[in-house]
Design an enzyme around this catalytic site. Structure first.
Site, PDB file in Angstrom:
ATOM      1  N   CYS A   5       0.828  -1.209   0.000  1.00  6.27           N
ATOM      2  CA  CYS A   5       0.000   0.000   0.000  1.00  6.27           C
ATOM      3  C   CYS A   5       0.867   1.267   0.000  1.00  6.27           C
ATOM      4  CB  CYS A   5      -0.911  -0.026   1.228  1.00  6.27           C
ATOM      5  SG  CYS A   5      -1.777   1.529   1.486  1.00  6.27           S
ATOM      6  N   ASP A  31      -0.834  16.494  -1.422  1.00  5.62           N
ATOM      7  CA  ASP A  31      -1.147  15.647  -2.566  1.00  5.62           C
ATOM      8  C   ASP A  31      -0.103  15.896  -3.657  1.00  5.62           C
ATOM      9  OD1 ASP A  31      -4.019  14.157  -3.638  1.00  5.62           O
ATOM     10  OD2 ASP A  31      -2.520  14.733  -5.144  1.00  5.62           O
ATOM     11  N   HIS A 101      -8.426   7.853   3.090  1.00  7.70           N
ATOM     12  CA  HIS A 101      -7.799   9.175   3.217  1.00  7.70           C
ATOM     13  C   HIS A 101      -8.858  10.242   3.009  1.00  7.70           C
ATOM     14  CE1 HIS A 101      -7.433   7.783  -0.979  1.00  7.70           C
ATOM     15  NE2 HIS A 101      -7.613   9.051  -1.328  1.00  7.70           N
TER      16      HIS A 101
HETATM   17  P1  AMP Z   1      -8.215   9.006  -4.453  1.00 12.94           P
HETATM   18  O1  AMP Z   1      -8.627   9.176  -5.887  1.00 12.94           O
HETATM   19  O2  AMP Z   1      -9.200   9.568  -3.501  1.00 12.94           O
HETATM   20  O3  AMP Z   1      -7.813   7.579  -4.144  1.00 12.94           O
HETATM   21  O4  AMP Z   1      -6.951   9.933  -4.285  1.00 12.94           O
HETATM   22  C1  AMP Z   1      -5.631   9.520  -4.304  1.00 12.94           C
HETATM   23  C2  AMP Z   1      -4.794  10.769  -4.265  1.00 12.94           C
HETATM   24  O5  AMP Z   1      -3.467  10.409  -3.938  1.00 12.94           O
HETATM   25  C3  AMP Z   1      -4.725  11.521  -5.608  1.00 12.94           C
HETATM   26  O6  AMP Z   1      -5.218  12.851  -5.431  1.00 12.94           O
HETATM   27  C4  AMP Z   1      -3.243  11.488  -5.966  1.00 12.94           C
HETATM   28  O7  AMP Z   1      -2.792  12.668  -6.586  1.00 12.94           O
HETATM   29  C5  AMP Z   1      -2.604  11.268  -4.610  1.00 12.94           C
HETATM   30  N1  AMP Z   1      -1.299  10.624  -4.639  1.00 12.94           N
HETATM   31  C6  AMP Z   1      -0.943   9.547  -5.375  1.00 12.94           C
HETATM   32  N2  AMP Z   1       0.334   9.215  -5.120  1.00 12.94           N
HETATM   33  C7  AMP Z   1       0.787  10.107  -4.207  1.00 12.94           C
HETATM   34  C8  AMP Z   1       2.037  10.309  -3.537  1.00 12.94           C
HETATM   35  N3  AMP Z   1       3.085   9.511  -3.776  1.00 12.94           N
HETATM   36  N4  AMP Z   1       2.147  11.323  -2.660  1.00 12.94           N
HETATM   37  C9  AMP Z   1       1.094  12.148  -2.436  1.00 12.94           C
HETATM   38  N5  AMP Z   1      -0.107  12.010  -3.017  1.00 12.94           N
HETATM   39  C10 AMP Z   1      -0.252  11.011  -3.890  1.00 12.94           C
HETATM   40 ZN    ZN Z   2      -2.322   1.249   3.680  1.00 12.58          ZN
END
Ligand code: AMP
Ligand code: ZN
Length: 118
Positions: A5, A31, A101
């Protein structure tokens, strides 16, 4: 912790992130692809896949997460102008990372609550 994860790995410092808050139960980071001037993600450190997997045992941790959301909104000075919190669940909700999250989006008017369906 799930080694598969991404957000567990961020919480464990195995993957770098711009951490803005951390304690033993929760952390918050920027993000990677911000959709607003302020775009933060607040997570419980324990692996909970989605809202669908939330149980009675998780009541306290979700309270801690939401209290942190309110605190971060004040810290980033978006509490008065306003902000949106989002929890995406599964495919139709647009969930991409399967570790629960809360998105915090602010610093500009965030717009319509949901995208218009095509
Ligand atoms: P969700 O669509 O609610 O699952 O959102 C996942 C979020 O995680 C998205 O807004 C991505 O831009 C963000 N995300 C993905 N990888 C990373 C990372 N390595 N660090 C910070 N945010 C991330
Ligand atoms: Zn996790």
């Amino acid at each position: 912790m799930s080694t598969e994860c991404l957000f567990c790995r961020i919480a464990a410092k195995e993957v770098p992130a711009q951490m803005v808050y951390e304690d033993d139960q929760v952390c918050a980071f920027k993000d990677i692809s911000p959709q607003a001037p302020v775009h933060l993600l607040v997570i419980p450190k324990q692996h909970i896949e989605s809202l669908n997997l939330l149980t009675e045992q998780d009541r306290d941790i979700m309270g801690v997460v939401m209290e942190r959301v309110a605190h971060l909104a004040r810290q980033f000075k978006i509490h008065e102008s306003g902000y949106r919190t989002i929890i995406n669940t599964n495919q139709d909700g647009g969930q991409v990372v399967f570790h629960l999250h809360v998105h915090i989006l602010g610093g500009r008017a965030i717009g319509p609550m949901v995208a218009r369906s095509s």
